[in-house]
Enzyme design. Structure first.
Site, PDB file in Angstrom:
ATOM      1  CD  GLU A   1      -2.664  -0.739   2.793  1.00  0.00           C
ATOM      2  OE1 GLU A   1      -2.666   0.274   3.535  1.00  0.00           O
ATOM      3  OE2 GLU A   1      -3.146  -1.749   3.401  1.00  0.00           O
TER       4      GLU A   1
ATOM      5  CG  ASP B   1      -3.371   8.069   8.416  1.00  0.00           C
ATOM      6  OD1 ASP B   1      -3.895   6.965   8.314  1.00  0.00           O
ATOM      7  OD2 ASP B   1      -3.324   8.867   7.760  1.00  0.00           O
TER       8      ASP B   1
END
Length: 265
Positions: free
Chosen positions: A49, A60
Site C-alpha cells: 500500500e 491515521d
C-alpha cells in the site's frame, strides 16, 4: 485478474495469509521511500500500500500522521505517489494506493484511474469513501480494470457489511478495531468475528488491519484472515532510523519477520 488477486491466490495456494505492507510516498524522502517499499517486497510482502500524503489524515494515528506531514513539507505530490507505484509494479509486486478521497476528486477521478493504471497500480484503498458516494470511482475502476478496496469496521451492521463487500474488488479491508491507526500490544478480540461476518457476504479475501506490529501478532491474525495489513510499525522503523540506509534495512528486517509470521499459521 489484477496483481492483488494473483497475490492473494498465491498465498492461499501456499496455505498462508498474504502480507500487506504500507508506507507513505515521499517519507522521509522520495527515493528512500521507494527503496523501502522495494525492500519490503523483497523480504516477503505480497502487496504494497502506497500512502498518498494528505493534509487531513483523520483515520491515521500520530506515527503515520507525522510521516505524512513530513512528506507534504518536502513537496510530495500525486506524481511522486505514481512514481513509487511504478517502481513497485516494475519489480513484480502488487501495488495499491491508500488515499483519502479528496485528492482523487481534486485530481479528477477518471484521470486518476487512468494514470494509476498507466503506472501499473492495481487499485485504490479508500478509507473515507462510502458506497453511496462512490459511483464515479466504481465507473472509473471498471473502465481501467482497477481494484477498489473499501473498509468495514466492528460497528458495521450486517446490512452495511453486505453493501460494502458488494462493491469491493481485490479484497475487503477489515479494520480490527474502532479508532485511528497504530500498533497495539494485542490483536483485537473482535477481529476474528468481523472476518467471519464479512465472509457471510463475499468470496473475496478479507484482510485485517490496524495494530499488527510483530511476528506473533501476524501469525495470530493469519490464523483467521486471508491477509495481514501492517502500516504504523513500518513507518516507525523509518522514522526512528538514524539515516536512510538504516531505515531501509529496518523495514526489510520487519517485513521478513512478519512474512515468517503469516507463514506460521
Amino acid at each position: 485478474m489484477t496483481a492483488v488477486t494473483t497475490a492473494f491466490a498465491k498465498a492461499a495456494a501456499e496455505d498462508r495469509a498474504a502480507l500487506v505492507g504500507y508506507l507513505p510516498a515521499g517519507f522521509p524522502d522520495k527515493q528512500t521511500a521507494i527503496r523501502a517499499v522495494l525492500a519490503m517486497a523483497e523480504a516477503g510482502a505480497d502487496v504494497i500500500e502506497v500512502g498518498l500524503p494528505y493534509s487531513d489524515p483523520l483515520m491515521d494515528g500520530p506515527v503515520i500522521a507525522d510521516a505524512v506531514y513530513q512528506a507534504l513539507r518536502t513537496g510530495t505530490r500525486v506524481r511522486d505517489v505514481l512514481d513509487t507505484v511504478h517502481a513497485i509494479a516494475d519489480a513484480g509486486t502488487a501495488a495499491l494506493v491508500m488515499t483519502y478521497w479528496n485528492p482523487v476528486d481534486h485530481y479528477g477521478v477518471d484521470a486518476f484511474a487512468r494514470d494509476l493504471a498507466g503506472a501499473g497500480g492495481a487499485g485504490l484503498i479508500t478509507p473515507d469513501l462510502t458506497p453511496e458516494e462512490a459511483a464515479p470511482w466504481l465507473a472509473a475502476s471498471d473502465t481501467y480494470g482497477l481494484d477498489r478496496v473499501f473498509l468495514v469496521a466492528p460497528s458495521s451492521t450486517t446490512q452495511r457489511i453486505g453493501e460494502i463487500s458488494g462493491v469491493c474488488r481485490g479484497f475487503v479491508y477489515a479494520a480490527s478495531l474502532m479508532g485511528i491507526t497504530g500498533t497495539r500490544d494485542a490483536v483485537s478480540e473482535g477481529a476474528g468475528q468481523l472476518v467471519a461476518r464479512v465472509r457471510e457476504h463475499t468470496g473475496l479475501p478479507v484482510a485485517v488491519g490496524l495494530g499488527v506490529s510483530n511476528r506473533d501478532q501476524a501469525a495470530e491474525v493469519a490464523a483467521f484472515a486471508d491477509g495481514v495489513i501492517v502500516g504504523s510499525a513500518f513507518v516507525r522503523r523509518l522514522a526512528q532510523a538514524p539515516d536512510s540506509a538504516a531505515g531501509v534495512a529496518a523495514v526489510r528486517a520487519l517485513a521478513a519477520d512478519l512474512a515468517a509470521g503469516v507463514r506460521r499459521r
